[in-house]
Design an enzyme around this catalytic site. Structure first.
Site, PDB file in Angstrom:
ATOM      1  N   ASN A  24       0.836  -1.127   0.018  1.00 45.18           N
ATOM      2  CA  ASN A  24       0.088  -0.106  -0.204  1.00 45.18           C
ATOM      3  C   ASN A  24       0.646   1.300   0.027  1.00 45.18           C
ATOM      4  O   ASN A  24       2.044   1.156   0.535  1.00 45.18           O
ATOM      5  CB  ASN A  24      -1.106  -0.012   1.208  1.00 45.18           C
ATOM      6  CG  ASN A  24      -0.291  -0.288   2.593  1.00 45.18           C
ATOM      7  OD1 ASN A  24       0.801  -0.569   2.795  1.00 45.18           O
ATOM      8  ND2 ASN A  24      -1.130   0.175   3.510  1.00 45.18           N
ATOM      9  N   ILE A  25       0.396   2.305  -0.677  1.00 44.22           N
ATOM     10  CA  ILE A  25       1.358   3.406  -0.813  1.00 44.22           C
ATOM     11  C   ILE A  25       0.107   4.615  -0.464  1.00 44.22           C
ATOM     12  O   ILE A  25      -0.682   4.919  -0.964  1.00 44.22           O
ATOM     13  CB  ILE A  25       1.696   3.696  -2.194  1.00 44.22           C
ATOM     14  CG1 ILE A  25       2.471   2.603  -2.561  1.00 44.22           C
ATOM     15  CG2 ILE A  25       2.241   4.956  -2.297  1.00 44.22           C
ATOM     16  CD1 ILE A  25       3.023   2.479  -3.942  1.00 44.22           C
ATOM     17  N   CYS A  53     -10.580  -3.174  -3.875  1.00 45.66           N
ATOM     18  CA  CYS A  53      -9.795  -4.042  -4.577  1.00 45.66           C
ATOM     19  C   CYS A  53     -10.900  -5.280  -4.928  1.00 45.66           C
ATOM     20  O   CYS A  53     -10.210  -6.005  -5.884  1.00 45.66           O
ATOM     21  CB  CYS A  53      -8.907  -4.580  -3.454  1.00 45.66           C
ATOM     22  SG  CYS A  53      -7.675  -3.184  -2.933  1.00 45.66           S
ATOM     23  N   CYS A  93      -4.312   0.477  -2.527  1.00 45.47           N
ATOM     24  CA  CYS A  93      -3.937  -0.677  -1.854  1.00 45.47           C
ATOM     25  C   CYS A  93      -2.892  -1.474  -2.377  1.00 45.47           C
ATOM     26  O   CYS A  93      -2.638  -1.702  -3.616  1.00 45.47           O
ATOM     27  CB  CYS A  93      -5.168  -1.336  -1.509  1.00 45.47           C
ATOM     28  SG  CYS A  93      -6.652  -0.759  -0.818  1.00 45.47           S
ATOM     29  N   GLU A 107      -3.019  -4.599  -3.133  1.00 47.65           N
ATOM     30  CA  GLU A 107      -3.453  -5.531  -4.069  1.00 47.65           C
ATOM     31  C   GLU A 107      -3.594  -5.107  -5.244  1.00 47.65           C
ATOM     32  O   GLU A 107      -3.353  -5.504  -6.382  1.00 47.65           O
ATOM     33  CB  GLU A 107      -5.124  -6.034  -3.793  1.00 47.65           C
ATOM     34  CG  GLU A 107      -5.193  -6.799  -2.378  1.00 47.65           C
ATOM     35  CD  GLU A 107      -5.390  -5.898  -1.289  1.00 47.65           C
ATOM     36  OE1 GLU A 107      -4.580  -4.796  -1.102  1.00 47.65           O
ATOM     37  OE2 GLU A 107      -6.036  -6.447  -0.332  1.00 47.65           O
TER      38      GLU A 107
END
Ligand code: THU
Length: 136
Positions: free
Chosen positions: A42-43, A89, A53, A55
């Site tokens: 995650n960023i 996601c 996220c 994913e």
């Protein structure tokens, strides 16, 4: 890579996270049907709504490299609770990766398995758009 190694890789991937605001790190590993591996974390940035996220990072990396066929995603979080993918996601994974297996992992490497179709029942996808094409 063995199943246990993939779990460890997802946990390790948390170290790349930029979770400066939530302090909740997530790592992901997406496997193609030919066992190629794409990682994600995650960023977060100060404009919180632009957070992405783990994913989605993994699936977008894979798609951008030309991959289309996937079988499993491993998702590891910092929580002692086994953490499922968020709703956004689920939609992205369903549309871009299909009915893959989802391995949800907690910080102690305990895990649960689920299929995407169980996590996102009664889903919306492109089939609705195609059926209604004449109406667009
Ligand atoms: N997060 C993920 O990376 N994946 C999920 O499925 C749940 C949430 C991230 C987004 C945000 O950076 C942090 O976890 C807290 O929500």
């Amino acid at each position: 890579m063995t199943f246990d190694e993939l779990i460890q890789t997802a946990l390790k991937q948390r170290e790349s996270a930029r979770a400066d605001f939530s302090n909740f790190r997530v790592g992901a590993v997406l496997l193609t049907i030919e066992d190629r591996l794409f990682t994600g974390c995650n960023i977060e940035i100060s404009s919180f709504g632009l957070t992405i996220c783990a994913e989605r990072v993994a699936v977008f990396k894979a798609i951008s490299e030309g991959l289309r066929d996937f079988k499993t995603i491993f998702i590891a979080s910092d929580s002692t609770k086994i953490t499922p993918p968020c709703g956004a996601c689920r939609q992205v994974l369903w549309e871009l990766a299909g009915d893959i297996e989802v391995i949800m992992i907690n910080c102690h490497a305990s895990y649960q398995k689920a299929k995407m179709s169980d996590l996102l029942p009664h889903s919306f996808d492109r089939s609705f758009l195609i059926k209604n094409k004449e109406n667009i």
